[in-house]
Design an enzyme around this catalytic site. Structure first.
Site, mmCIF file in Angstrom:
data_model
loop_
_atom_site.group_PDB
_atom_site.id
_atom_site.type_symbol
_atom_site.label_atom_id
_atom_site.label_comp_id
_atom_site.label_asym_id
_atom_site.label_seq_id
_atom_site.Cartn_x
_atom_site.Cartn_y
_atom_site.Cartn_z
ATOM 1 N N GLN B 265 -12.962 6.887 -12.087
ATOM 2 C CA GLN B 265 -11.720 7.408 -11.194
ATOM 3 C C GLN B 265 -11.012 8.481 -11.933
ATOM 4 O O GLN B 265 -10.653 9.625 -11.481
ATOM 5 C CB GLN B 265 -10.772 6.424 -10.789
ATOM 6 C CG GLN B 265 -10.123 6.399 -9.502
ATOM 7 C CD GLN B 265 -10.872 6.806 -8.407
ATOM 8 O OE1 GLN B 265 -10.756 8.126 -7.682
ATOM 9 N NE2 GLN B 265 -11.972 6.122 -8.092
ATOM 10 N N HIS B 268 -12.140 12.505 -12.160
ATOM 11 C CA HIS B 268 -12.108 13.388 -11.045
ATOM 12 C C HIS B 268 -10.965 14.396 -11.089
ATOM 13 O O HIS B 268 -11.297 15.594 -11.030
ATOM 14 C CB HIS B 268 -11.731 12.449 -9.737
ATOM 15 C CG HIS B 268 -12.753 12.035 -8.825
ATOM 16 N ND1 HIS B 268 -13.971 12.671 -8.310
ATOM 17 C CD2 HIS B 268 -13.088 10.548 -8.571
ATOM 18 C CE1 HIS B 268 -14.719 12.039 -7.895
ATOM 19 N NE2 HIS B 268 -14.217 10.597 -7.892
ATOM 20 N N GLU B 333 -7.139 3.026 -2.490
ATOM 21 C CA GLU B 333 -8.203 3.459 -1.725
ATOM 22 C C GLU B 333 -9.508 2.755 -2.066
ATOM 23 O O GLU B 333 -10.176 2.171 -1.421
ATOM 24 C CB GLU B 333 -8.344 4.982 -2.344
ATOM 25 C CG GLU B 333 -9.363 5.897 -1.620
ATOM 26 C CD GLU B 333 -9.972 7.106 -2.446
ATOM 27 O OE1 GLU B 333 -9.208 7.268 -3.380
ATOM 28 O OE2 GLU B 333 -10.474 7.868 -2.039
ATOM 29 N N HIS B 426 3.540 7.208 43.516
ATOM 30 C CA HIS B 426 2.735 6.274 42.842
ATOM 31 C C HIS B 426 2.749 4.799 43.742
ATOM 32 O O HIS B 426 1.629 4.197 43.995
ATOM 33 C CB HIS B 426 3.321 5.941 41.335
ATOM 34 C CG HIS B 426 3.135 6.802 40.440
ATOM 35 N ND1 HIS B 426 3.422 7.970 40.160
ATOM 36 C CD2 HIS B 426 2.213 6.682 39.243
ATOM 37 C CE1 HIS B 426 3.188 8.467 39.287
ATOM 38 N NE2 HIS B 426 2.474 7.747 38.501
#
Lengths: 435, 435
Positions: B265, B268, B333, B426
């Site tokens: 991770q 990145h 995540e 209506h």
């Protein structure tokens, strides 16, 4: 003069005229956006104190604390007990049908699932409710109890832990039917606040108002701007445009019925849109005559006239098929197939918020009590979005359990692709699991 | 000095320190927003000519027409044929698994349904694919072929009529793996354009580039701002924040494996976040030692060091249960349950983009080829949003067919509620259907 224009797809200028009628744009108002950004920042900083200030200023409701703006469950039950029994029965009957439909929706598309592949890997998706949601209910003339049901019941069926409703009460005037609807729908807490300050309080949380995970419900330009602004911080539903109905008729429905269905959209506001498409010229004339006659009996005649004059149309098409094609271009919010054989035409219709099939299915039955949601995508957004539903109050998590066996096959694929992307730690993490 | 900080939930200042580590805000950059608004307006007005101008200016790619910026299917197939066979095999194997998973998803939650109630009314929901979608693929260093698969395959499985990919090619440099992935994923058309101008072209359409109904895929700050701006005009997926992993470990996984998962991770970018939670202090020390040793072998060592120093942490918890509670606060995540009995802990975990269960399930297997999507909600948005899926490329229309019988019961309810809301047309529309 006729109440509503008639057009024909065979007219030379049809396409241009039709585009002009359809045009609507959610004009971004820079002044509103700047004002909303200020209010949001202020509530984020000062919390309850800012909410009290804006509520005093905009709604002329003074309170010592935000707690004093909360309506208790006892008050909600009292409101339910106080309304006429016919209204209470109608609210409860509608709520029951809406609940049943959304329970079916939960079963059809809202449950967790998983499977194991040949290598013994488990793959699936876990579906869980949101912890807490906020429902915005407008105050004043557009305060609709039916909208309380339509927003709160799907959240309830989804299993949302806490449903918080905000509703402004200008000058302290509370709408008893709205409170009764909150009782029937199972809303957990109600605060009498509104505007951008209510959206901010829900999105950021204050000392008194808990932060929610998603905000749904319609509102004015300030509310819409505030929702768009906090999107990402919390989830939001679609920003709504003016309401619209498209009726495709084969000429077999009583003209008065179709006329009244067009009125029931037009009476909402001057920007609402009512369009009838039919290949039967005599039927269009009959509906036009019905409209000219019936409009005089309508309490909201002025709104209906303005709406139809501005954006309404009765359109002669070459065929039912062409009517369906035009409908697909529009992607209407409400689509009535007022025909003897609606099942024949339904497969041709690709985009619509809700499809009302057959002469007996007036949009108004769907608006209140058929069961499906009345919060629908407007202004052509049915091309890519859906009615409000149980799925809006759930979220999904992927589930992956790779077996020792599976890690061998998958590890080699992942390693190759990760090296191809220059992400060597990704590759090594896969390679370490190889025997 | 240690690569990554260690904390304990028993520390006096833990909550504050943890909040500080977690903090990330998608700062709205007014300068970017103003620039993007200009570009959008220009493309809306001048169409192809504006797209050509911006592409020449920002990507240094000059062309006589937007048509000249399209990559043909033959070129995509040529790219697929030209890459090393190991890469081609890996791409195709990954695509096959991703397709299988998303086909299961379609079956589980993407099909039309209906039922008839006791009055013979038909109620249900029709599920249909979007007509046309746009997929944004970043150029340059973050051009990931796996993202092409993860965006295009769910659209394909949903039955989207036309999938249009845009990918900037600064200085005209094309990434062959990205083009090969487009061929494997069944992308219909590819244009070498990017930035806000590509988002505008997809949202509004130009003479050459057809207007789409939804735009998905990651991009830089300009692309994110443009997507947020056109939201409503078209659908968009979530705006992505920095990527993050949370590992909950019971101490039974080899420390090197967990260390490498945290690196995968961190590599990145500098804002990525890697957090390990475990009640086993000795295990945390072992992982820390592994990290200190392994980082030296990593080609992206500098990025990993920066990311871990800024936002990484190994956290000692009082129990596995407390680790699960912290995870729920984060709504990560990516969530690995690196434990001997992951099924025991999974039910305690309410919010996550994807849950990776067991020591063999490294996140990287999920990133590339396990089957579930790797486009996941970041920055805590797993509280209210879901992985990209087939459902993002479909929309629903409510179906209602009220019988003559049903119109009697429903009409009375609708009439009462409509009168209560002051919407008499209506009410009349419902009453006209009463016998």
């Amino acid at each position: 003069m006729k109440l509503v224009r008639q057009l024909s797809t065979a007219d030379a200028g049809f396409d241009a005229e039709f585009e002009r009628l359809r045009f609507w744009s959610a004009a971004d108002d820079a002044a509103i956006e700047a004002r909303v950004a200020e209010i949001l920042a202020d509530v984020q900083q000062r919390g309850d104190a800012a909410v009290l200030d804006y509520t005093a200023r905009f709604d002329r409701v003074k309170a010592d604390s935000v707690g004093a703006l909360e309506i208790t469950q006892a008050d909600l039950q009292a409101a339910l007990a106080a309304i006429p029994s016919a209204q209470r029965d109608a609210l409860e009957a509608a709520a029951k049908r809406v609940r049943t439909y959304h329970e079916r929706q939960l079963q059809a598309c809202g449950l967790s699932w998983s499977y194991r592949d040949d290598d013994g890997n488990l793959l699936g998706q876990k579906v869980t409710p949101l912890d807490r949601v906020g429902i915005y209910v407008p105050g004043g003339k557009a305060a609709y109890p039916s909208s309380v049901l339509m927003n709160a019941i799907p959240a309830h069926v989804a299993g949302v832990g806490e449903i918080i409703m905000v509703v402004p009460t200008p000058d302290g005037v509370r709408n008893p039917l709205v409170l009764a609807a909150a009782a029937v729908a199972g809303v957990h807490r109600v605060f009498t606040i509104g505007g951008a300050q209510a959206v901010a309080a829900l999105a950021y949380g204050t000392a008194t108002i808990p932060r929610v995970d998603k905000i749904t419900g319609p509102g004015n330009a300030y509310v819409a701007s505030a929702k768009k602004h906090v999107f990402g911080q919390v989830g939001i539903d679609m920003i709504a445009g003016p309401s619209e109905i498209l009726v495709i008729a084969d000429g077999t429905t009583p003209p008065d019925w179709v006329a009244m269905d067009l009125f029931s959209q037009a009476e909402h506001d001057e920007l609402a849109q009512s369009i009838l498409l039919s290949p039967d010229a005599a039927f269009l004339d009959a509906v036009s005559a019905s409209m000219d006659r019936l409009v005089q009996e309508m309490p909201r005649e002025a709104v209906i006239r303005a709406s139809l004059a501005g954006r309404g149309a009765l359109i002669l098409t070459r065929s039912m098929e062409e009517a369906c094609e035009i409908s697909n271009r529009i992607a209407p919010e409400h689509l009535e197939i007022s025909a003897a054989d609606p099942q024949r035409w339904e497969p041709l219709l690709r985009h619509a918020g809700a499809i009302f099939m057959g002469a007996y299915t007036s949009e108004s039955l769907g608006d209140y009590c058929a069961g499906p949601n009345h919060v629908l995508p407007t202004a052509g957004t049915a091309r890519f979005s859906s009615p409000l539903g149980v799925y809006d109050f759930q979220k999904r998590s992927s589930l992956i359990e790779v077996s020792a066996e599976g890690a061998q096959a998958l590890g080699r694929i992942a390693s190759t692709l990760a090296h191809g992307e220059g992400l060597q730690a990704h590759a090594r993490a896969a390679e370490l699991r190889l025997r």
